[in-house]
Design an enzyme around this catalytic site. Structure first.
Site, mmCIF file in Angstrom:
data_model
loop_
_atom_site.group_PDB
_atom_site.id
_atom_site.type_symbol
_atom_site.label_atom_id
_atom_site.label_comp_id
_atom_site.label_asym_id
_atom_site.label_seq_id
_atom_site.Cartn_x
_atom_site.Cartn_y
_atom_site.Cartn_z
ATOM 1 N N HIS A 1 -3.882 6.083 3.167
ATOM 2 C CA HIS A 1 -4.790 5.247 2.619
ATOM 3 C C HIS A 1 -4.015 3.548 3.001
ATOM 4 O O HIS A 1 -4.878 2.758 3.950
ATOM 5 C CB HIS A 1 -4.259 4.729 1.028
ATOM 6 C CG HIS A 1 -5.212 3.584 0.528
ATOM 7 N ND1 HIS A 1 -5.008 2.703 -0.140
ATOM 8 C CD2 HIS A 1 -6.517 3.808 -0.270
ATOM 9 C CE1 HIS A 1 -5.679 2.404 -0.275
ATOM 10 N NE2 HIS A 1 -6.921 3.001 -0.582
ATOM 11 N N SER B 1 -11.361 -0.977 -1.436
ATOM 12 C CA SER B 1 -10.206 -0.548 -0.790
ATOM 13 C C SER B 1 -10.590 -1.236 0.878
ATOM 14 O O SER B 1 -9.182 -1.721 1.680
ATOM 15 C CB SER B 1 -9.293 0.542 -0.337
ATOM 16 O OG SER B 1 -8.750 0.433 -1.908
ATOM 17 N N ASP C 1 0.910 -0.985 0.046
ATOM 18 C CA ASP C 1 0.330 0.375 0.332
ATOM 19 C C ASP C 1 1.307 0.979 0.079
ATOM 20 O O ASP C 1 2.132 1.654 -0.665
ATOM 21 C CB ASP C 1 -0.780 -0.110 1.025
ATOM 22 C CG ASP C 1 -2.468 0.644 0.818
ATOM 23 O OD1 ASP C 1 -2.501 1.658 0.660
ATOM 24 O OD2 ASP C 1 -3.175 -0.338 1.132
#
Length: 820
Positions: A204, A376, A157
Site C-alpha cells: 500500500h 488512498s 502508511d
C-alpha cells in the site's frame, strides 16, 4: 468514565490504554514571529514538548509509583499505559480517572487500513500514466519547469520499498553514491520491519509513494512530482494501524529523529504529508496532530474514505475541518462509486477536492507495478500537486491557508448536489477535480534562476555525486552519468555548493543566481587511498554462490561467484560487511574488516531457525495434487478434516484439523480471519500451517476448489491439501495452485504451480510459514513478499528430523570446517 472503559477492557481483553491530559500548548503564540518553516517547526516542537513535560510530571510520577510501563507523547499531551493484569488495570484506571488533570482515558484502538478496491488496468499515455496526464502534471513539468524539486513529501502508511527503481532516486536518504542514510528519513515505531531499513509488507505505502514521486527513467512515469524527494513513516504495521504507531508517526513528522528515536530535528520535517488511511467511529483523536502539522507549515493531505456511495460516509481524520481530503474519480471523470461523501465535521464540505483514484497503476514492492483503486490512491495526487506548486512558487511554501485557497479556486467544478452543497462545491466532488496546470498558472511567480555544473575526478566526469546548494533556498541533487547536474527554480541570491561522493574528498564552490540566469558551479573531487578486500561466503549447504556482500555505509556491493568467492576495493578504514542470499531459508552473515592493506575474510550464512528448531530448504520441486474435493467455495470458510495419521507440529500431536479457503490449515479451531498477518501472533489463528494465507477466491468455471489426498507409504506418508486454480481476491484473475504436504515423519512441505509474476500470485500479500499453538513461536518464511516462482517448493523440518533423499529437503551436510 472508568466503568465504561473497564467494560471495554473486559470485552477486548486489552491492557493498554491512553491517558489524555486536559490542556494543550498554545501553538498560535508559539509560531508568532517565526519566519521560516524551520523556525515554525522548532517553535511547535519546543512549545508542545515543554508543555507536556510540565503538565505530565505529576501523572508520570504516579505511573512510576504504580510500576507500570508507559510512554509519553508531547504532540497530543497524552501517555500510553500498559497496565498489566485486569485487576491492576481496574484499580489504576479508577485512580487515574479521579485526577483533576486528566481529560479522558481511552482504550488502545486499531485502525483498519482501507482495503484498496479491486482494480483493472488502463493503457499509459505516452509513458505517463493516465491519471498523471489527466491532472495535467506533464504540462507543469514542461511549461513551468517544476517537477517538485526541493520539496519533501512524506507518507504515513505501510512503509516503502526504497530500492524500487521508481523510488530509489527520489528517496531523501539516498546519498547518490549507492549508500543510504535512513536517519531522519525513515521511522518504524513498531519495529515491524526485519531491519532498520525501510520496508513495506503490504504494498500500500509503496503504491501511494509511487503516485507522488515515482519515475524509473525507463518509461514508468507514475509520479505527479518526480522531482520531489520523500521520507516515510510506517504508521501501519500491516493491513491495520495501531493508535500508538499513528500517534508516534504524527509526532515524528513534526520532529524527525535518528533511527534510535533520539535527537529530534524539526528542521528536517517534510513539507507535505500524505495520509491514505482513516476510519470510524469519529473520535477526533488525531485532531491535535493535524493542528500541529499546520502550525509547523506541513500540509496535511488525507484520503476521504472508501465507504461510498452513501452520504455522510467521510472518515476521520479526512473529515476534519483542518484536514484537506481527496475523493476519487475514474478515467471518465465520474466520481468513483466507493468514494466517501460528506458532509464532514461541523457540516464542512467533504471531500475538499477529487483526484484520480480508480485503476491507478503505480509501484509495488519488489520492483514491479500494480493497479489499485481507492481514495488512498487519490490523495497522493493532491499531495504531489502541493509539491509542484511549492517548488515553482517559493513564496507559497508552507502557507497552508493560501495553498488550500488556490487548490479550491483552480479545481474543475463538477456539479453533483446529491449529498448537499452547490455545483461549485459539493459533498461528492468537493471543490471539483484537481488540475495542477491551472494551479501552477494561478500561482504567484517570483524571480528565479538556475545553477548548472559538472563534477569531475581525475579528469573524467563523476556520476552519482551528491550536490547540495545552500542559500535563499536549499536544494539537493545528484550528478548524472555524464557528471552533470542542474538545480532549477532557485530564488535569486548567493549559494554555496558542496559536492561529495564515497571514496572521494568533499569539495565546495560559491555561485550567484540571477533572475532568468544560469550560474555555473563546476567542482573537482580527489580520491581517497584504498586497498583490495577478498573473501568467501558459505553456508551449511556449501559455497554460497550468488550471495550479495554489502559493505555497510558504502555503495560497495559484491556478488559471490560459483565457488562463493568475492573481491572488491575499499578506502582504508574499518568496515562491517554483511552477506545475504536469495534463499530465504538462510540468514544474514556478518564480518568486520580492518582495511590497512590487502585484506582477506570469510563470511558464514546461518540457517534460519525458530525457537522450537524448525529450519527450511527451498528450491525447484514437483507439484503434488489431491484427489478428494472439499466443499469450500466462494472466498471464506473452513472445513474440518480427519487426518490419516497423527501430525506433529511444535511438539503437539493432532488427529484432525480445519482447511481454510484462505490458504491455511489450523489444528485447534477453524480460521475465521482472511486478513493475513505477521508471525508469530497471539491473535487467532494459531497452531497452523500457512502455505499461502491470503484472500483467495474460487471461480467454478476454472475448476477452482480445495482437494485433499494421501501420497507415499508408511512411515513416510504425506497428507495432501491442494488449493487448485484459485485467484487472489484483489488480483487480475491469474490462476495458481498451492499444495501443503503434511508428513507422517514430521516434515511439512509447500509446493506452488503457476505462481508467476512479481505481484499478488507470487505472494505479494500472503503469509507463508507455520506457527505454534499459543502464537509465541513461528517460522515466517515470507510476509507480503512476491518470492514464489512456478514449480517451487519449501520444506520445513525440526533440527531432529531426518528426511530421505527423495524430498526437496536434504539431510544437512556435515561441516568439516574446510575452506573451499
Amino acid at each position: 468514565m472508568a466503568e465504561g472503559l473497564l467494560r471495554q477492557f473486559d470485552e477486548s481483553r486489552e491492557n493498554t490504554f491512553w491517558v489524555y491530559l486536559d490542556s494543550a500548548a498554545d501553538l498560535n503564540a508559539a509560531v508568532d514571529g517565526a519566519r521560516t518553516k524551520a523556525e515554525r517547526g522548532a517553535a511547535v516542537y519546543k512549545a508542545e514538548r515543554d508543555h507536556a513535560r510540565r503538565t505530565q510530571a505529576g501523572l508520570l510520577r504516579a505511573l512510576d509509583a504504580a510500576g507500570v510501563a508507559h510512554t509519553s507523547y508531547w504532540i497530543v499531551n497524552a501517555v500510553q499505559v500498559k497496565g498489566g493484569d485486569e485487576k491492576l488495570v481496574e484499580k489504576l484506571v479508577e485512580k487515574l480517572a479521579a485526577r483533576a488533570d486528566v481529560a479522558r482515558i481511552e482504550t488502545d484502538d486499531v485502525i483498519q487500513l482501507p482495503k484498496p478496491v479491486k482494480a483493472g488496468t488502463h493503457k499509459r499515455v505516452a509513458g505517463v500514466e493516465w491519471n498523471v496526464d489527466r491532472i495535467n502534471a506533464p504540462k507543469v513539468w514542461d511549461e513551468f519547469g517544476s517537477r517538485g524539486e526541493g520539496i519533501v513529501v512524506a507518507n504515513i502508511d505501510t512503509g516503502v520499498d526504497y530500492t524500487h527503481p521508481a523510488l530509489e532516486a527520489s528517496y531523501r536518504g539516498n546519498n547518490g553514491d549507492g549508500t543510504f542514510d535512513h536517519n531522519y528519513n525513515w521511522f518504524d515505531p513498531s519495529n515491524s520491519c526485519p531491519t532498520t531499513e525501510p520496508c513495506d509488507n503490504t504494498s500500500h505505502g509503496t503504491h501511494t509513494m509511487g503516485t507522488m514521486t515515482g519515475d524509473d527513467a525507463s518509461g514508468n512515469q507514475t509520479g505527479v512530482a518526480p522531482g520531489a524527494s520523500w521520507t516515510a513513516v510506517k504508521g501501519c504495521e500491516s493491513n491495520s494501524c495501531s493508535e500508538q504507531s499513528l500517534i508516534a508517526a504524527g509526532q515524528w513528522i513534526v520532529a524527525p529523529t535518528d533511527l534510535n528515536g533520539q535527537n529530534p530535528r524539526p528542521d528536517l520535517a517534510p513539507d507535505v504529508v500524505n495520509n491514505s488511511w482513516g476510519g470510524t467511529p469519529v473520535r477526533y483523536w488525531y485532531q491535535k496532530i493535524v493542528d500541529s502539522w499546520r502550525a509547523a507549515g506541513i500540509f496535511p493531505s488525507f484520503s476521504n474514505g472508501n465507504a461510498g456511495p452513501g452520504c455522510t460516509t467521510s472518515i476521520e481524520p479526512g473529515m476534519y475541518v483542518n484536514s484537506y481530503s481527496s475523493g476519487s474519480f475514474d478515467i471518465d471523470n465520474a466520481i468513483s462509486d466507493f468514494s466517501s461523501r460528506g458532509a464532514g465535521e461541523n457540516g464542512e464540505i467533504k471531500p475538499n477536492i477529487s483526484a484520480p483514484g480508480e485503476n491507478i497503476r503505480s509501484s509495488v514492492p519488489g520492483g514491479g507495478y500494480g493497479s489499485m483503486s481507492g481514495t488512498s490512491m487519490a490523495a497522493p495526487h493532491t499531495t504531489a500537486a502541493v509539491a509542484l506548486l511549492w517548488s515553482l512558487a517559493p513564496e507559497l511554501q508552507n502557507d497552508i491557508q493560501a495553498t488550500e485557497a488556490l487548490l479550491d479556486r483552480t479545481a474543475v467544478d463538477t456539479d453533483d448536489k446529491s449529498c448537499g452543497g452547490t455545483a461549485a462545491d459539493n459533498n461528492v466532488f468537493g471543490e471539483g477535480r484537481l488540475d495542477v496546470n491551472a494551479l501552477a498558472t494561478a500561482a504567484p511567480h517570483s524571480p528565479l534562476g538556475t545553477i548548472q555544473g559538472v563534477v569531475t575526478s581525475g579528469g573524467v566526469p563523476l556520476p552519482g555525486a551528491k550536490v547540495v546548494a545552500q542559500g535563499p533556498l536549499d536544494r539537493t541533487v545528484h550528478t548524472g552519468a555524464d557528471g552533470k547536474y542542474t538545480i532549477p527554480l532557485l530564488s535569486v541570491g548567493n549559494y554555496k555548493i558542496s559536492v561529495s561522493k564515497y571514496a572521494h574528498v568533499t569539495a565546495t564552490a560559491e555561485v550567484t543566481v540571477t533572475e532568468g540566469g544560469t550560474a555555473t558551479g563546476d567542482v573537482t573531487l580527489g580520491e581517497l587511498p584504498s586497498a583490495k578486500v577478498t573473501g568467501s561466503v558459505s553456508s551449511s549447504r556449501g559455497p554460497a554462490s550468488g550471495a550479495v556482500i554489502t559493505v555497510v555505509g558504502t555503495p560497495v556491493v559484491a556478488t559471490a561467484d560459483a565457488q562463493g568467492y568475492f573481491d572488491t576495493t575499499l578506502p582504508l578504514g574499518t568496515y562491517e560487511l554483511t552477506a545475504s542470499h536469495s534463499d530465504l531459508c538462510l540468514g544474514r552473515g556478518r564480518a568486520v574488516a580492518e582495511v590497512t592493506g590487502e585484506t582477506v575474510l570469510d563470511i558464514r550464512l546461518p540457517d534460519k531457525t525458530d525457537t522450537f528448531g524448525y529450519t527450511c530448504v527451498a528450491g525447484p520441486a514437483d507439484f503434488v495434487t489431491g484427489d478428494h474435493k472439499l466443499g469450500l467455495t466462494g472466498d471464506s470458510g473452513s472445513e474440518k478434516v480427519e487426518l490419516p495419521f497423527p501430525v506433529s507440529l511444535y511438539g503437539e500431536s493432532y488427529t484432525s484439523g480445519w482447511v481454510s479457503a484462505d490458504g491455511a490449515i489450523t489444528f485447534t479451531e477453524p480460521s475465521t480471519d482472511d486478513e493475513n498477518g505477521a508471525l508469530p501472533s497471539a491473535g487467532a489463528p494459531n497452531a497452523a500451517l500457512y502455505p499461502f494465507w491470503d484472500q483467495l477466491f474460487y471461480l467454478p468455471q476454472f475448476d477452482a476448489a480445495v482437494y485433499t489426498g494421501v501420497v507415499g507409504t508408511a512411515p513416510h506418508r504425506s497428507y495432501v491439501v491442494e488449493w487448485r486454480n484459485v485467484i487472489q481476491m484483489w488480483g487480475h484473475g491469474e490462476r495458481f495452485s498451492v499444495t501443503a504436504l503434511i508428513g507422517e515423519d514430521g516434515t511439512i512441505s509447500y509446493r506452488y504451480k503457476d505462481t508467476v509474476g512479481d505481484f499478488l500470485e507470487a505472494g505479494a500479500e500472503a503469509t507463508i510459514g507455520l506457527e505454534n499453538a499459543d502464537g509465541t513461536d513461528a517460522f515466517q518464511y515470507s510476509l507480503n513478499n512476491p518470492v514464489l516462482t512456478d514449480r517451487f517448493g519449501i520444506t520445513f523440518r525440526t533440527t531432529k528430523t531426518r528426511v530421505d533423499s527423495g524430498s526437496v529437503l536434504r539431510e544437512k551436510p556435515r561441516d568439516t570446517g574446510a575452506r573451499r
